[in-house]
Design a protein around this motif. Sequence first.
Motif, mmCIF file in Angstrom:
data_model
loop_
_atom_site.group_PDB
_atom_site.id
_atom_site.type_symbol
_atom_site.label_atom_id
_atom_site.label_comp_id
_atom_site.label_asym_id
_atom_site.label_seq_id
_atom_site.Cartn_x
_atom_site.Cartn_y
_atom_site.Cartn_z
ATOM 1 N N UNK A 119 -3.915 8.565 10.522
ATOM 2 C CA UNK A 119 -2.630 8.519 11.217
ATOM 3 C C UNK A 119 -2.444 7.120 11.791
ATOM 4 N N UNK A 120 -1.586 6.333 11.177
ATOM 5 C CA UNK A 120 -1.355 4.972 11.642
ATOM 6 C C UNK A 120 -0.455 4.944 12.870
ATOM 7 N N UNK A 161 -4.520 3.852 -1.991
ATOM 8 C CA UNK A 161 -4.040 4.763 -0.952
ATOM 9 C C UNK A 161 -2.657 5.323 -1.295
ATOM 10 N N UNK A 162 -2.319 6.376 -0.553
ATOM 11 C CA UNK A 162 -0.983 6.958 -0.554
ATOM 12 C C UNK A 162 -0.459 6.835 0.872
ATOM 13 N N UNK A 163 0.702 6.207 1.029
ATOM 14 C CA UNK A 163 1.316 5.998 2.338
ATOM 15 C C UNK A 163 2.606 6.791 2.419
ATOM 16 N N UNK A 164 2.794 7.427 3.556
ATOM 17 C CA UNK A 164 4.020 8.200 3.773
ATOM 18 C C UNK A 164 4.584 7.854 5.143
ATOM 19 N N UNK A 172 4.546 5.809 -0.966
ATOM 20 C CA UNK A 172 3.987 4.733 -1.770
ATOM 21 C C UNK A 172 2.608 5.147 -2.269
ATOM 22 N N UNK A 173 2.402 5.063 -3.562
ATOM 23 C CA UNK A 173 1.078 5.256 -4.147
ATOM 24 C C UNK A 173 0.634 3.896 -4.663
ATOM 25 N N UNK A 174 -0.369 3.312 -4.011
ATOM 26 C CA UNK A 174 -0.844 1.969 -4.354
ATOM 27 C C UNK A 174 -2.282 2.056 -4.839
ATOM 28 N N UNK A 175 -2.449 1.944 -6.144
ATOM 29 C CA UNK A 175 -3.773 1.956 -6.746
ATOM 30 C C UNK A 175 -4.088 0.574 -7.306
ATOM 31 N N UNK A 176 -5.343 0.283 -7.599
ATOM 32 C CA UNK A 176 -5.690 -1.059 -8.067
ATOM 33 C C UNK A 176 -4.960 -1.484 -9.334
ATOM 34 N N UNK A 225 -1.505 7.392 6.258
ATOM 35 C CA UNK A 225 -2.111 6.824 5.048
ATOM 36 C C UNK A 225 -3.229 7.731 4.592
ATOM 37 N N UNK A 226 -3.234 8.042 3.287
ATOM 38 C CA UNK A 226 -4.238 8.941 2.710
ATOM 39 C C UNK A 226 -5.063 8.161 1.692
#
Length: 253
Positions: free
Chosen positions: A40-41, A93-96, A204-208, A249-250
């Motif tokens: 939890x940001x 990560x996955x950010x919501x 947002x799904x941010x993978x390498x 953020x997950x």
Amino acid sequence: MRRGRRAIFTFVTILAIALCTDAFGQTGAPKIPPHHAAIVLFDGSDLKNFDTLLAGKGLNSDPEHVFQVEGGVIHVSGKEMGYLITKQTYRNFYLRAKFKWGEGTYGSREGKARDSGILYNMQGEQKVWPRSIEFQIMEGGTGDFWMTDGAALTGKDGTRVTGPAGKAMKIDHFGKGPSENLVGFRDPVGEVEKSHGEWNVLELVARPNDVKQYVNGKLVNEGTDPSPASGKILFQSEGAEVYFRDIKLYPLK
């Protein structure tokens, strides 16, 4: 018999809609890769997970309270250029998060389309604006990619886009129509935001190897081979009043 078939069809349709609603209560929500528990940001009480940076003032100097917590949400006045930035770096990560617009526009952005953004995979010098990939938040352009100060991404069409040093280059979101840099503007063709003042869900799904951006449950942009592929995450103050809440953020498995 026809009435019976019609009733069955209606029931199946309703059931399909119900099954498409995910744990967050969104219909047609994106399929998120397997992930760990949320970090939890922002929990509605403080900004302990962030630093601030404002142009000309440096790190953690915010005398005019550009960034404040009010009523469980982050209020960004937009009166100065800068950002909230996570203290930690993140990768895979996955950010919501949720955002909605306020009313004011200021400085060089006065009277222009309201503008903010989530910059991620930020590396290098902290400045306005740092090397990063941006999830654009802008009236008429929410969901665009911006590659800033050397950041790069290959768009869905296979074109590699690199932001020049000290500047940025854009990849428009899917289905985007003509734009106009005017406060209150809404895309007449491909609008993805809700009405002014309503909360919008950003994912947002941010993978390498790839990134995907969603607005209100709809995939609006994607790219591959992001560079950088990890870094800090920041939330902009860019001349427009904006609010953020429910930032989680997950880490992906």
